[in-house]
Design a protein around this motif. Sequence first.
Motif, PDB file in Angstrom:
ATOM      1  N   GLY A 106       1.161  -0.980  -0.132  1.00 37.45           N
ATOM      2  CA  GLY A 106      -0.061  -0.376  -0.258  1.00 37.45           C
ATOM      3  C   GLY A 106       0.795   1.030   0.041  1.00 37.45           C
ATOM      4  N   GLY A 107       2.034   1.562   1.021  1.00 36.48           N
ATOM      5  CA  GLY A 107       2.710   2.028   0.790  1.00 36.48           C
ATOM      6  C   GLY A 107       3.536   2.829  -0.157  1.00 36.48           C
ATOM      7  N   ILE A 108       4.350   1.526  -1.090  1.00 33.88           N
ATOM      8  CA  ILE A 108       4.509   1.500  -2.134  1.00 33.88           C
ATOM      9  C   ILE A 108       3.858   2.310  -3.351  1.00 33.88           C
ATOM     10  N   GLY A 109       2.206   1.153  -3.378  1.00 38.41           N
ATOM     11  CA  GLY A 109       1.445   1.897  -4.046  1.00 38.41           C
ATOM     12  C   GLY A 109       1.211   3.232  -4.217  1.00 38.41           C
ATOM     13  N   ALA A 110       0.771   4.025  -2.873  1.00 38.50           N
ATOM     14  CA  ALA A 110       0.449   5.347  -2.661  1.00 38.50           C
ATOM     15  C   ALA A 110       1.443   6.159  -3.271  1.00 38.50           C
ATOM     16  N   ILE A 111       2.475   6.065  -3.368  1.00 38.71           N
ATOM     17  CA  ILE A 111       4.001   6.559  -3.098  1.00 38.71           C
ATOM     18  C   ILE A 111       3.743   6.705  -5.100  1.00 38.71           C
ATOM     19  N   ILE A 112       3.889   5.112  -5.602  1.00 39.40           N
ATOM     20  CA  ILE A 112       3.592   5.570  -7.432  1.00 39.40           C
ATOM     21  C   ILE A 112       2.711   5.880  -7.145  1.00 39.40           C
ATOM     22  N   GLY A 113       1.631   6.197  -6.745  1.00 36.95           N
ATOM     23  CA  GLY A 113       0.614   7.292  -7.125  1.00 36.95           C
ATOM     24  C   GLY A 113       0.166   8.632  -7.565  1.00 36.95           C
ATOM     25  N   GLY A 114       0.777   8.736  -6.316  1.00 38.88           N
ATOM     26  CA  GLY A 114       1.622   9.951  -6.067  1.00 38.88           C
ATOM     27  C   GLY A 114       1.915  10.273  -7.056  1.00 38.88           C
ATOM     28  N   VAL A 115       3.177   9.941  -7.918  1.00 38.34           N
ATOM     29  CA  VAL A 115       4.846  10.765  -8.110  1.00 38.34           C
ATOM     30  C   VAL A 115       3.559  10.893  -9.664  1.00 38.34           C
ATOM     31  N   VAL A 116       2.345   9.927 -10.102  1.00 40.06           N
ATOM     32  CA  VAL A 116       2.033   9.611 -10.945  1.00 40.06           C
ATOM     33  C   VAL A 116       1.117  10.650 -11.702  1.00 40.06           C
ATOM     34  N   ALA A 117       0.334  11.418 -10.272  1.00 39.24           N
ATOM     35  CA  ALA A 117      -0.883  11.884 -10.456  1.00 39.24           C
ATOM     36  C   ALA A 117      -1.634  12.679  -9.041  1.00 39.24           C
ATOM     37  N   GLY A 118      -0.430  13.101  -8.603  1.00 37.06           N
ATOM     38  CA  GLY A 118      -0.732  13.487  -7.392  1.00 37.06           C
ATOM     39  C   GLY A 118      -1.974  13.214  -6.138  1.00 37.06           C
ATOM     40  N   PRO A 119      -2.232  13.699  -5.063  1.00 39.78           N
ATOM     41  CA  PRO A 119      -2.516  13.116  -3.894  1.00 39.78           C
ATOM     42  C   PRO A 119      -3.661  12.070  -4.431  1.00 39.78           C
ATOM     43  N   PRO A 120      -4.614  12.548  -5.679  1.00 40.51           N
ATOM     44  CA  PRO A 120      -5.565  11.214  -5.587  1.00 40.51           C
ATOM     45  C   PRO A 120      -5.042  10.034  -6.129  1.00 40.51           C
ATOM     46  N   GLY A 121      -4.088  10.418  -6.970  1.00 42.08           N
ATOM     47  CA  GLY A 121      -3.412   8.494  -7.263  1.00 42.08           C
ATOM     48  C   GLY A 121      -3.181   8.530  -6.394  1.00 42.08           C
ATOM     49  N   ALA A 122      -2.166   9.020  -5.430  1.00 43.01           N
ATOM     50  CA  ALA A 122      -1.568   8.132  -3.966  1.00 43.01           C
ATOM     51  C   ALA A 122      -2.778   7.079  -3.608  1.00 43.01           C
ATOM     52  N   ILE A 123      -4.241   8.116  -2.890  1.00 39.23           N
ATOM     53  CA  ILE A 123      -4.791   7.308  -2.540  1.00 39.23           C
ATOM     54  C   ILE A 123      -5.406   6.010  -3.558  1.00 39.23           C
ATOM     55  N   ILE A 124      -5.722   6.616  -5.010  1.00 33.90           N
ATOM     56  CA  ILE A 124      -5.763   5.300  -5.752  1.00 33.90           C
ATOM     57  C   ILE A 124      -4.659   4.038  -5.805  1.00 33.90           C
ATOM     58  N   GLY A 125      -3.451   4.535  -5.841  1.00 31.59           N
ATOM     59  CA  GLY A 125      -2.887   3.741  -6.424  1.00 31.59           C
ATOM     60  C   GLY A 125      -2.295   2.952  -4.438  1.00 31.59           C
ATOM     61  N   GLY A 126      -2.258   3.519  -3.512  1.00 32.08           N
ATOM     62  CA  GLY A 126      -1.750   3.470  -2.003  1.00 32.08           C
ATOM     63  C   GLY A 126      -3.614   1.409  -2.299  1.00 32.08           C
ATOM     64  N   GLY A 127      -4.386   1.883  -2.367  1.00 34.14           N
ATOM     65  CA  GLY A 127      -6.172   0.939  -1.766  1.00 34.14           C
ATOM     66  C   GLY A 127      -4.714  -0.469  -3.315  1.00 34.14           C
ATOM     67  N   ILE A 128      -4.768   0.012  -4.415  1.00 36.36           N
ATOM     68  CA  ILE A 128      -4.478  -1.126  -5.338  1.00 36.36           C
ATOM     69  C   ILE A 128      -3.007  -1.910  -4.697  1.00 36.36           C
ATOM     70  N   GLY A 129      -2.965  -0.915  -4.393  1.00 35.97           N
ATOM     71  CA  GLY A 129      -1.265  -1.551  -3.458  1.00 35.97           C
ATOM     72  C   GLY A 129      -1.390  -2.500  -2.032  1.00 35.97           C
ATOM     73  N   ALA A 130      -2.336  -2.036  -1.639  1.00 35.33           N
ATOM     74  CA  ALA A 130      -2.920  -2.393  -0.723  1.00 35.33           C
ATOM     75  C   ALA A 130      -3.694  -4.100  -0.508  1.00 35.33           C
ATOM     76  N   LYS A 131      -4.242  -3.834  -1.782  1.00 33.61           N
ATOM     77  CA  LYS A 131      -5.282  -4.896  -2.517  1.00 33.61           C
ATOM     78  C   LYS A 131      -4.354  -6.245  -2.621  1.00 33.61           C
ATOM     79  N   LEU A 132      -2.900  -5.594  -3.613  1.00 39.58           N
ATOM     80  CA  LEU A 132      -2.520  -6.751  -4.255  1.00 39.58           C
ATOM     81  C   LEU A 132      -1.543  -7.177  -3.111  1.00 39.58           C
ATOM     82  N   GLY A 133      -0.965  -6.137  -2.370  1.00 40.06           N
ATOM     83  CA  GLY A 133      -0.022  -6.771  -1.096  1.00 40.06           C
ATOM     84  C   GLY A 133      -0.899  -7.953  -0.142  1.00 40.06           C
ATOM     85  N   HIS A 134      -2.767  -7.577   0.307  1.00 34.26           N
ATOM     86  CA  HIS A 134      -2.666  -8.920   0.933  1.00 34.26           C
ATOM     87  C   HIS A 134      -3.347  -9.364   0.107  1.00 34.26           C
TER      88      HIS A 134
END
Length: 141
Positions: A106-134
């Motif tokens: 989730g942390g990795i996803g949030a960083i990548i999402g944030g870099v690519v698309a700013g704060p909304p990207g961080a939220i989406i990236g974090g969610g996807i990352g957390a799901k994949l990690g789980h």
Amino acid sequence: MQYTDAQLNQIYDRTSGKCHICGKKLSFSNYGLSGRKGAWHVEHSNPKAKGGTYHLNNLFAACVSCNQEKGIYTSKTARSWHNRKRAPLSRKKRKKAKTENAIIAGGIGAIIGGVVAGPPGAIIGGGIGAKLGHNVDPDEK
Ligand SMILES: [Zn+2]
């Protein structure tokens, strides 16, 4: 050696009811019943012949064939025949490992999402990352 139901339960649960050598699912009620589906034995990780004890931390559930095949080899050696490095985790440890994977991914996803698309990207990236990690099976690592 006769084990009590409580001991068998504890041994069985240590690996979430899976053979500690090959990872195959075992059937609790078929303990000691060779030939039945999921039949299993209590296996001495450190063999009795090499001074292994009946202490619970030396006892693991193993399918009948793995128990026979292992003989006096170490658990590490026997697991390597099945391309495994360690015993399957208990349900409790699996849950913990999954949560940790989700937090890390989730942390990795949030960083990548944030870099690519700013704060909304961080939220989406974090969610996807957390799901994949789980979804990563902690036993497959
Ligand atoms: Zn096995």
